[in-house]
Design a protein around this motif. Structure first.
Motif, mmCIF file in Angstrom:
data_model
loop_
_atom_site.group_PDB
_atom_site.id
_atom_site.type_symbol
_atom_site.label_atom_id
_atom_site.label_comp_id
_atom_site.label_asym_id
_atom_site.label_seq_id
_atom_site.Cartn_x
_atom_site.Cartn_y
_atom_site.Cartn_z
ATOM 1 N N LEU A 120 -14.381 -36.003 12.694
ATOM 2 C CA LEU A 120 -13.114 -35.772 13.547
ATOM 3 C C LEU A 120 -13.259 -34.401 14.345
ATOM 4 N N GLU A 121 -12.377 -34.336 15.270
ATOM 5 C CA GLU A 121 -12.396 -33.306 16.220
ATOM 6 C C GLU A 121 -11.929 -32.125 15.369
ATOM 7 N N ASN A 122 -11.039 -32.122 14.593
ATOM 8 C CA ASN A 122 -10.708 -30.935 13.774
ATOM 9 C C ASN A 122 -11.992 -30.235 13.243
ATOM 10 N N GLU A 123 -12.596 -31.260 12.418
ATOM 11 C CA GLU A 123 -13.595 -30.875 11.499
ATOM 12 C C GLU A 123 -14.616 -30.089 12.582
ATOM 13 N N MET A 124 -15.156 -30.722 13.664
ATOM 14 C CA MET A 124 -16.027 -30.107 14.747
ATOM 15 C C MET A 124 -15.486 -28.714 14.947
ATOM 16 N N ILE A 125 -14.242 -28.732 15.324
ATOM 17 C CA ILE A 125 -13.910 -27.218 15.915
ATOM 18 C C ILE A 125 -13.671 -26.293 14.699
ATOM 19 N N ASP A 126 -13.325 -26.570 13.389
ATOM 20 C CA ASP A 126 -13.261 -25.543 12.240
ATOM 21 C C ASP A 126 -14.989 -25.351 12.166
ATOM 22 N N SER A 127 -15.824 -26.224 12.116
ATOM 23 C CA SER A 127 -17.166 -26.006 11.958
ATOM 24 C C SER A 127 -17.803 -24.919 12.722
ATOM 25 N N ILE A 128 -17.546 -25.130 14.048
ATOM 26 C CA ILE A 128 -18.167 -24.339 15.292
ATOM 27 C C ILE A 128 -17.591 -22.975 15.341
#
Length: 81
Positions: free
Chosen positions: A30-38
């Protein structure tokens, strides 16, 4: 998805960022997971991400990740949450 927080060199870091963004583009995360990871990756490896003087992405990151992926990273880092 398990992503390390700390990387020993710029190549590993670039591979991790690319992997996270590619998984998002393929709808695997999901987008939120990508944002948090980056955000977490960049925050913990800031000296490997940016050049000392100008705050630009390092040459290795530019070569390994490419323009489109680094645009995504820039937009995420510029967001005011």
């Amino acid at each position: 998805m398990e992503i390390k927080s700390f990387y020993k060199n710029q190549r590993e870091l670039a591979e991790a960022l690319s992997r996270v963004i590619d998984k998002y583009w393929c709808s695997e995360i999901l987008e939120n997971e990508m944002i948090d990871s980056i955000k977490r990756i960049v925050e913990n490896n800031e000296t490997k991400v940016f050049t000392n003087t100008s705050g630009e992405f390092t040459t290795v990151l530019r070569q390994q990740c490419g323009k489109k992926r680094l645009e995504v990273v820039s937009k995420i880092l510029d967001r005011k949450d």
